[in-house]
Design a protein around this motif. Sequence first.
Motif, PDB file in Angstrom:
ATOM      1  N   UNK C 138      -4.304  54.287   2.027  1.00  0.00           N
ATOM      2  CA  UNK C 138      -4.750  54.016   3.338  1.00  0.00           C
ATOM      3  C   UNK C 138      -5.992  53.225   3.459  1.00  0.00           C
ATOM      4  N   UNK C 139      -6.802  52.960   2.498  1.00  0.00           N
ATOM      5  CA  UNK C 139      -7.812  51.940   2.364  1.00  0.00           C
ATOM      6  C   UNK C 139      -7.214  50.601   2.574  1.00  0.00           C
ATOM      7  N   UNK C 140      -6.338  50.246   1.952  1.00  0.00           N
ATOM      8  CA  UNK C 140      -5.312  49.040   1.784  1.00  0.00           C
ATOM      9  C   UNK C 140      -4.795  48.705   3.402  1.00  0.00           C
ATOM     10  N   UNK C 141      -4.288  49.676   4.072  1.00  0.00           N
ATOM     11  CA  UNK C 141      -3.938  49.554   5.420  1.00  0.00           C
ATOM     12  C   UNK C 141      -5.321  49.271   6.355  1.00  0.00           C
ATOM     13  N   UNK C 142      -6.374  49.938   6.133  1.00  0.00           N
ATOM     14  CA  UNK C 142      -7.365  49.574   6.782  1.00  0.00           C
ATOM     15  C   UNK C 142      -8.104  48.206   6.642  1.00  0.00           C
ATOM     16  N   UNK C 143      -7.882  47.652   5.366  1.00  0.00           N
ATOM     17  CA  UNK C 143      -8.773  46.391   5.098  1.00  0.00           C
ATOM     18  C   UNK C 143      -7.656  45.532   5.687  1.00  0.00           C
ATOM     19  N   UNK C 144      -6.429  45.452   5.377  1.00  0.00           N
ATOM     20  CA  UNK C 144      -5.598  44.304   5.731  1.00  0.00           C
ATOM     21  C   UNK C 144      -5.368  44.124   7.244  1.00  0.00           C
ATOM     22  N   UNK C 145      -5.276  45.050   7.887  1.00  0.00           N
ATOM     23  CA  UNK C 145      -4.891  44.934   9.509  1.00  0.00           C
ATOM     24  C   UNK C 145      -5.879  45.660  10.191  1.00  0.00           C
ATOM     25  N   UNK C 146      -6.372  45.050  11.316  1.00  0.00           N
ATOM     26  CA  UNK C 146      -7.441  45.600  12.244  1.00  0.00           C
ATOM     27  C   UNK C 146      -6.787  46.306  13.089  1.00  0.00           C
ATOM     28  N   UNK C 147      -5.461  46.322  13.343  1.00  0.00           N
ATOM     29  CA  UNK C 147      -4.566  47.095  14.305  1.00  0.00           C
ATOM     30  C   UNK C 147      -4.392  48.640  13.807  1.00  0.00           C
ATOM     31  N   UNK C 148      -4.702  48.759  12.591  1.00  0.00           N
ATOM     32  CA  UNK C 148      -4.311  49.988  12.072  1.00  0.00           C
ATOM     33  C   UNK C 148      -5.125  51.062  12.600  1.00  0.00           C
ATOM     34  N   UNK C 149      -4.519  52.026  13.280  1.00  0.00           N
ATOM     35  CA  UNK C 149      -5.264  53.317  13.578  1.00  0.00           C
ATOM     36  C   UNK C 149      -4.699  54.430  12.823  1.00  0.00           C
ATOM     37  N   UNK C 150      -5.769  55.123  12.615  1.00  0.00           N
ATOM     38  CA  UNK C 150      -5.407  56.452  11.703  1.00  0.00           C
ATOM     39  C   UNK C 150      -5.874  57.714  12.688  1.00  0.00           C
ATOM     40  N   UNK C 151      -4.700  58.356  12.820  1.00  0.00           N
ATOM     41  CA  UNK C 151      -4.833  59.458  13.687  1.00  0.00           C
ATOM     42  C   UNK C 151      -5.778  60.763  13.181  1.00  0.00           C
ATOM     43  N   UNK C 152      -6.762  60.857  13.755  1.00  0.00           N
ATOM     44  CA  UNK C 152      -7.779  61.854  13.189  1.00  0.00           C
ATOM     45  C   UNK C 152      -7.216  63.138  12.886  1.00  0.00           C
ATOM     46  N   UNK C 153      -6.361  63.497  14.205  1.00  0.00           N
ATOM     47  CA  UNK C 153      -5.775  65.026  14.358  1.00  0.00           C
ATOM     48  C   UNK C 153      -4.937  65.241  13.130  1.00  0.00           C
ATOM     49  N   UNK C 154      -4.071  64.186  12.822  1.00  0.00           N
ATOM     50  CA  UNK C 154      -3.090  64.636  11.631  1.00  0.00           C
ATOM     51  C   UNK C 154      -3.792  64.726  10.401  1.00  0.00           C
ATOM     52  N   UNK C 155      -4.954  63.953  10.263  1.00  0.00           N
ATOM     53  CA  UNK C 155      -5.664  64.137   9.020  1.00  0.00           C
ATOM     54  C   UNK C 155      -6.359  65.433   9.007  1.00  0.00           C
ATOM     55  N   UNK C 156      -6.966  66.035  10.071  1.00  0.00           N
ATOM     56  CA  UNK C 156      -7.552  67.385   9.956  1.00  0.00           C
ATOM     57  C   UNK C 156      -6.476  68.329   9.970  1.00  0.00           C
ATOM     58  N   UNK C 157      -5.227  68.110  10.429  1.00  0.00           N
ATOM     59  CA  UNK C 157      -4.447  69.079  10.261  1.00  0.00           C
ATOM     60  C   UNK C 157      -3.984  69.175   8.847  1.00  0.00           C
ATOM     61  N   UNK C 158      -3.668  68.113   8.428  1.00  0.00           N
ATOM     62  CA  UNK C 158      -3.217  68.072   6.944  1.00  0.00           C
ATOM     63  C   UNK C 158      -4.205  68.745   5.834  1.00  0.00           C
TER      64      UNK C 158
END
Lengths: 82, 121, 225
Positions: C138-158
């Motif tokens: 996920x860090x790689x996704x965050x660093x390489x693209x500024x469009x990456x949105x990580x869904x907080x709800x999914x993270x909290x649910x998992x």
Amino acid sequence: MIPVIVIVLGIVMLGAAFAAIYFKSLLASIISAGVISLFASVLYLILGSPDVAMTEATIGSGLTTVVFLFALYRVRKGNLDD
Amino acid sequence: MISISMLSLILGIALLVTGIFAMLTRKNLIKIVIGFSIADTGTHIIIVSLGYLKGRTAPIIDSAVSAANAVQKVVDPIPSALVLTAIVIGLAVTAVMLSFVVEMYKKNKSLSIDDYQELKW
Amino acid sequence: MIKYLAVIVSVVGLGMIFLPIVTGFHEAEQLSPLAAQYVEGSINDLETQNVVTSVIVTYRGLDTLGEVTVLFLATVGVGLLLKDGVKNRLTMPFSEMLETTSSVLVAMIMVLGIYIFTHGHLTPGGGFQGGVVIASGFLLLLLTSSETKINHLTLHLVESLSGAAYVGIGVAGIVLTIGFLSPEVLPLGEFGRLLSAGAIPVIYSLIGLKVGSELTSILVTMGGE
């Protein structure tokens, strides 16, 4: 042979520790601290704990460095260089 | 010949002392956190080196270690298990400390510990 | 200068505390009885190849549950302290090649992470390492693209579902077998197979998901939205 490797690792790690303390640039300090963890993971492998070596290599030299860089980035307002 | 575990033990103690020295003498807040992280690594090396037994291998049963003679062939698994979780917790604690550093910087616009006089006596 | 001297004295004093450990250190010839018991128990009772895994998940299972709780609290602490994200995230300059390569690599990194935590009872690795590998994907996704949105709800649910399932398996151990977090709630199976060692791979996979989502959450919060 293996004690010599451990001694070399130790010298590099202590050198990197002092570099991390005394470097003027915070960016260089953070990278040096990551180097310590990377060499520590090799030492764990020699000491017969591959599980710990994996954890240290990914966390110590990977994520910890990134977390430090993120904090530095926030403090410097988007400019990592000095 | 000096043994591997002895060397690692001395190295771990040296790193721990170096880290605490950095925490006590450095003025920059991020350098203090770096000192904490060095001391953390030193402690982990001390614990792992105490569990090492000469000429033995990792506590995993495979072609090198058969189930029958495992007790004579493997190193102590307990320090490995303790250090493994401690490293993960170390990252989380470092992240919390750095969040505090960022928050403190937002308040006083300074990374130097000398500018934080509130709790000084 | 007197402060510097005091620091030197206290550091040297700290070094002296460790001196008896170094001088009195002698390498053991055999495993301690407890460790020998763990090694034998791991092979004979739990059918687990990796002894470190059986110590973490079963023999010191309550300890690990506590550590996962500390990790959760740290994540909450970071989220609470850094509520307001920074505007511009730390990303690499946009490049077509970087973005394409990283989107291919992320899938491989995720598969590697899942492999590491499902095989924790057979090979070196396990939930903690696998979770960290997933977080670095996920860090790689965050660093390489500024469009990456990580869904907080999914993270909290998992995160919360895997935590609840972890405790649920532990409580099932009390009801069905000898005690909390006993791996014998599932059949122990054959030594050296993927589906063996009872509930150990299941628990370690849950730990992997929990650690992965928590560390991703820390990285997203610290890196900024």
